[in-house]
Each structure stands twice: as structure tokens, then as C-alpha cells.
Scaffold this motif. Structure first.
Motif, mmCIF file in Angstrom:
data_model
loop_
_atom_site.group_PDB
_atom_site.id
_atom_site.type_symbol
_atom_site.label_atom_id
_atom_site.label_comp_id
_atom_site.label_asym_id
_atom_site.label_seq_id
_atom_site.Cartn_x
_atom_site.Cartn_y
_atom_site.Cartn_z
ATOM 1 N N GLU A 48 8.703 13.419 12.507
ATOM 2 C CA GLU A 48 8.031 12.776 13.635
ATOM 3 C C GLU A 48 8.994 12.080 14.586
ATOM 4 O O GLU A 48 8.571 11.564 15.627
ATOM 5 C CB GLU A 48 7.007 11.763 13.118
ATOM 6 N N VAL A 49 10.276 12.051 14.232
ATOM 7 C CA VAL A 49 11.249 11.296 15.027
ATOM 8 C C VAL A 49 12.490 12.135 15.290
ATOM 9 O O VAL A 49 12.994 12.823 14.392
ATOM 10 C CB VAL A 49 11.664 9.992 14.305
ATOM 11 N N VAL A 50 12.994 12.054 16.530
ATOM 12 C CA VAL A 50 14.312 12.575 16.873
ATOM 13 C C VAL A 50 15.168 11.378 17.281
ATOM 14 O O VAL A 50 14.774 10.595 18.150
ATOM 15 C CB VAL A 50 14.245 13.590 18.036
ATOM 16 N N VAL A 51 16.309 11.227 16.646
ATOM 17 C CA VAL A 51 17.243 10.148 16.971
ATOM 18 C C VAL A 51 18.304 10.694 17.916
ATOM 19 O O VAL A 51 18.886 11.748 17.658
ATOM 20 C CB VAL A 51 17.914 9.586 15.701
ATOM 21 N N VAL A 52 18.542 9.967 19.020
ATOM 22 C CA VAL A 52 19.551 10.402 19.983
ATOM 23 C C VAL A 52 20.445 9.224 20.350
ATOM 24 O O VAL A 52 20.019 8.072 20.309
ATOM 25 C CB VAL A 52 18.915 10.997 21.256
ATOM 26 N N HIS A 53 21.689 9.540 20.721
ATOM 27 C CA HIS A 53 22.596 8.547 21.267
ATOM 28 C C HIS A 53 22.530 8.595 22.789
ATOM 29 O O HIS A 53 22.244 9.652 23.365
ATOM 30 C CB HIS A 53 24.037 8.838 20.846
ATOM 31 N N PRO A 54 22.818 7.491 23.471
ATOM 32 C CA PRO A 54 22.938 7.567 24.926
ATOM 33 C C PRO A 54 24.111 8.464 25.305
ATOM 34 O O PRO A 54 25.030 8.667 24.504
ATOM 35 C CB PRO A 54 23.194 6.110 25.340
ATOM 36 N N PRO A 55 24.104 9.017 26.510
ATOM 37 C CA PRO A 55 25.189 9.916 26.927
ATOM 38 C C PRO A 55 26.541 9.203 26.997
ATOM 39 O O PRO A 55 26.615 7.985 27.164
ATOM 40 C CB PRO A 55 24.752 10.350 28.336
ATOM 41 N N PHE A 56 27.590 10.007 26.878
ATOM 42 C CA PHE A 56 28.919 9.493 27.170
ATOM 43 C C PHE A 56 29.042 9.320 28.684
ATOM 44 O O PHE A 56 28.436 10.059 29.466
ATOM 45 C CB PHE A 56 29.995 10.448 26.651
ATOM 46 N N ARG A 57 29.816 8.357 29.094
ATOM 47 C CA ARG A 57 29.921 8.024 30.519
ATOM 48 C C ARG A 57 30.389 9.209 31.361
ATOM 49 O O ARG A 57 30.008 9.343 32.530
ATOM 50 C CB ARG A 57 30.866 6.825 30.693
ATOM 51 N N TRP A 58 31.217 10.079 30.760
ATOM 52 C CA TRP A 58 31.730 11.213 31.529
ATOM 53 C C TRP A 58 30.694 12.335 31.692
ATOM 54 O O TRP A 58 30.908 13.263 32.446
ATOM 55 C CB TRP A 58 33.011 11.753 30.905
ATOM 56 N N GLN A 59 29.555 12.218 30.997
ATOM 57 C CA GLN A 59 28.464 13.181 31.182
ATOM 58 C C GLN A 59 27.566 12.681 32.324
ATOM 59 O O GLN A 59 26.412 12.324 32.133
ATOM 60 C CB GLN A 59 27.669 13.325 29.885
ATOM 61 N N ARG A 60 28.079 12.680 33.526
ATOM 62 C CA ARG A 60 27.457 11.970 34.650
ATOM 63 C C ARG A 60 26.041 12.453 34.964
ATOM 64 O O ARG A 60 25.116 11.657 35.113
ATOM 65 C CB ARG A 60 28.347 12.080 35.888
ATOM 66 N N PRO A 83 22.672 16.351 17.616
ATOM 67 C CA PRO A 83 24.148 16.402 17.552
ATOM 68 C C PRO A 83 24.780 15.745 18.773
ATOM 69 O O PRO A 83 25.128 16.404 19.748
ATOM 70 C CB PRO A 83 24.433 17.907 17.494
ATOM 71 N N CYS A 84 24.932 14.409 18.696
ATOM 72 C CA CYS A 84 25.417 13.624 19.838
ATOM 73 C C CYS A 84 26.830 13.070 19.652
ATOM 74 O O CYS A 84 27.341 12.388 20.543
ATOM 75 C CB CYS A 84 24.486 12.433 20.088
ATOM 76 N N LEU A 85 27.445 13.317 18.504
ATOM 77 C CA LEU A 85 28.762 12.747 18.226
ATOM 78 C C LEU A 85 29.857 13.532 18.941
ATOM 79 O O LEU A 85 29.654 14.690 19.334
ATOM 80 C CB LEU A 85 29.034 12.754 16.719
ATOM 81 N N LEU A 86 31.020 12.905 19.065
ATOM 82 C CA LEU A 86 32.158 13.624 19.649
ATOM 83 C C LEU A 86 32.464 14.895 18.876
ATOM 84 O O LEU A 86 32.787 15.925 19.465
ATOM 85 C CB LEU A 86 33.387 12.711 19.678
#
Length: 269
Positions: free
Chosen positions: A105-117, A75-78
Motif C-alpha cells: 500500500e506504500v511506495v517510499v521515495v526520496h526527494p530528487p537530487f539537486r542536479w535533477q532540475r 530506486p532513489c539512491l546514488l
């Protein structure tokens, strides 16, 4: 003659359905549609639908419809910032645990939001550590710059393009590459064996991230499928399209069937 003898020597690539493809339909309706329409598996997008994050519930859906869960999308969405709490590493650990529990066998992730320093600062190494801890593939997805008119905002850190980072495994999404103005085929070629997962969709370059039926946009969807079919790619092909504006269920299912047929035709070995 070698081409003919090689054909069929590699296993056929599976084509699975992301539960997000039936939104605003439910996770349960995605499993039902995937099984009935002939998909090979399901990717569970952990979302605001409580069922999507309930391990026992999705296992029951998988068993009932006799269709495997091939991947879990964290759960990486806004809109999912509060799903499974607000601590980002906690979400990824829970996604990995869920994948192991449901046989994915796979977990899909988004890169962090910039404000998640803090999260962003240790993300690349943290993903590598997560893969080692759970012995699972964590495939970081390509994103895109956010655009409003002529203004561009870099919303992701360390960046929206995973090709440039030292991730072991990457997910390529053709709608995101279209929005970013990138060529998904070239991304795949550059990634080589680092390409572990494919979100098959399309886009025409709109800043809105369209998630069109593959073949309806400007991305080289056919050429990309032919490329991976001819390669040693052994990851998943997951249909992730937007059917929210479908006039009715019949139109939505026609889009899902068209997407499945497109993938099967052009990724055939």
C-alpha cells in the motif's frame, strides 16, 4: 479507567523488515530472515540485486515464506541511478505498479537530487498526481544535508526536509533525522496525520548516516514509538538498519531480533 479500556481497542502495529537490512545479503535472504525471525512483513528496497526489481520473483518469495510485502522503496539512491533506467518519473511509476502487483500500500521515495532540475521542479505536484493515478500512498522520506568537515552541501531539491513541503504523506527515518540534527519525535508531532510510514533505526549524528539498531543512538526512538502507538497512526513500522559490519550471520540476526523486540515493546497497544 479510560486508559485501560482504550488499550487494545486499536489494532497492533505491524513491524516489518527492509530488505536493505541484510545487505550484502540478498533480497531472497531478507524474506527468509523476516519470516523465520517473526517479522510481520517485508519492505522491498529496489536495488542492484536484480531479484528486488522482479515483480514475479518477489511475489514468489512472499508466497513461499507466507509473509506480505507491505511497501516498495523506489530506486532513489546514488548506487541505483541506473536501476530501471535513468528516467526518474519512470522509476516512480514502475514502483507504484510494482506495489499494486505485490499487494503493498506504500511506495517510499526520496526527494530528487539537486542536479535533477526538471524532476525536482515538478516533484511535489508530481507525487500528488502519482498518488491519484494509482490510488496508493507515496511517502516522501526525510533526508539530510551532506557534510564534509565543516562544509555543508544541499544535495536535495526542493529540500531534504519533507515537513516543509506540501506532501500528503511522509516517511520518517530516524537515522536521517540524526544525521540532519533533527528530532524525529518532533517531526512526527509536527506531521500529525501526514506521517504515513516509519523507518525505525537510530543514529548518533554522524554525517555518514549510520542506521544503527534502535536504542543505540541519540534519537528518541522509544518515545516516538510510544507516541504513534497512542495516536491514530495506522502506517507501517519498518526496521531499516545497517548490518554490513556484522561479524557473522549470528551477529546480524541478533541485531535484527533486537530491533524487532524494541519495536514490539514500545509500539504495543
Amino acid at each position: 479507567m479510560s486508559d485501560a479500556s482504550d488499550r487494545g481497542s486499536k489494532p497492533q502495529l505491524r513491524v516489518s523488515l527492509s530488505t536493505s537490512s541484510v545487505y550484502p545479503g540478498s533480497t531472497a535472504s531478507a524474506f527468509e530472515a523476516a519470516a523465520r525471525l517473526g517479522y510481520d512483513g517485508v519492505e522491498v528496497m529496489v536495488s542492484i540485486d536484480d531479484v528486488s526489481g522482479d515483480i514475479e520473483a518477489v511475489k514468489s518469495l512472499s508466497d513461499f515464506h507466507e509473509i506480505p510485502i507491505v511497501s516498495v522503496h523506489a530506486p532513489c539512491l546514488l548506487v541505483t541511478q541506473r536501476v530501471w533506467g535513468t528516467e526518474p518519473w519512470g522509476k516512480l511509476h514502475r514502483s507504484a505498479e510494482m506495489a499494486l502487483e505485490v499487494g503493498a500500500e506504500v511506495v517510499v521515495v526520496h526527494p530528487p537530487f539537486r542536479w535533477q532540475r526538471d524532476y525536482a521542479r515538478g516533484f511535489v505536484d508530481g507525487v500528488a498526481d502519482l498518488e491519484k493515478e494509482y490510488a496508493i500512498t507515496v511517502a516522501v522520506e526525510n533526508m539530510y544535508p551532506w557534510r564534509t568537515g565543516k562544509r555543508e552541501f544541499q544535495a536535495y531539491a526542493p529540500g531534504w526536509d519533507p515537513v516543509r513541503e506540501a506532501y500528503e504523506h511522509v516517511t520518517v527515518d530516524l537515522s536521517h533525522s540524526a544525521t540532519a540534527g533533527e528530532d524525529a519525535l518532533q517531526m512526527a508531532k509536527t506531521l500529525g496525520p501526514r506521517l504515513a510510514h516509519l523507518h525505525l533505526t537510530d543514529g548518533a549524528g554522524s554525517p555518514k548516516d549510520e542506521h544503527l539498531v534502535p536504542g543505540r543512538g541519540t534519537q528518541p526512538a522509544q518515545a516516538l514509538l510510544e507516541h504513534i502507538a497512542a495516536s491514530d497512526y495506522d502506517g507501517e513500522i519498518v526496521i531499516e538498519i545497517n548490518t554490513r559490519k556484522a561479524a557473522d550471520q549470528q551477529v546480524r540476526e541478533a541485531d535484527l531480533l533486537e530491533s524487532l523486540a524494541f519495536a514490539r515493546l514500545h509500539a504495543s497497544r
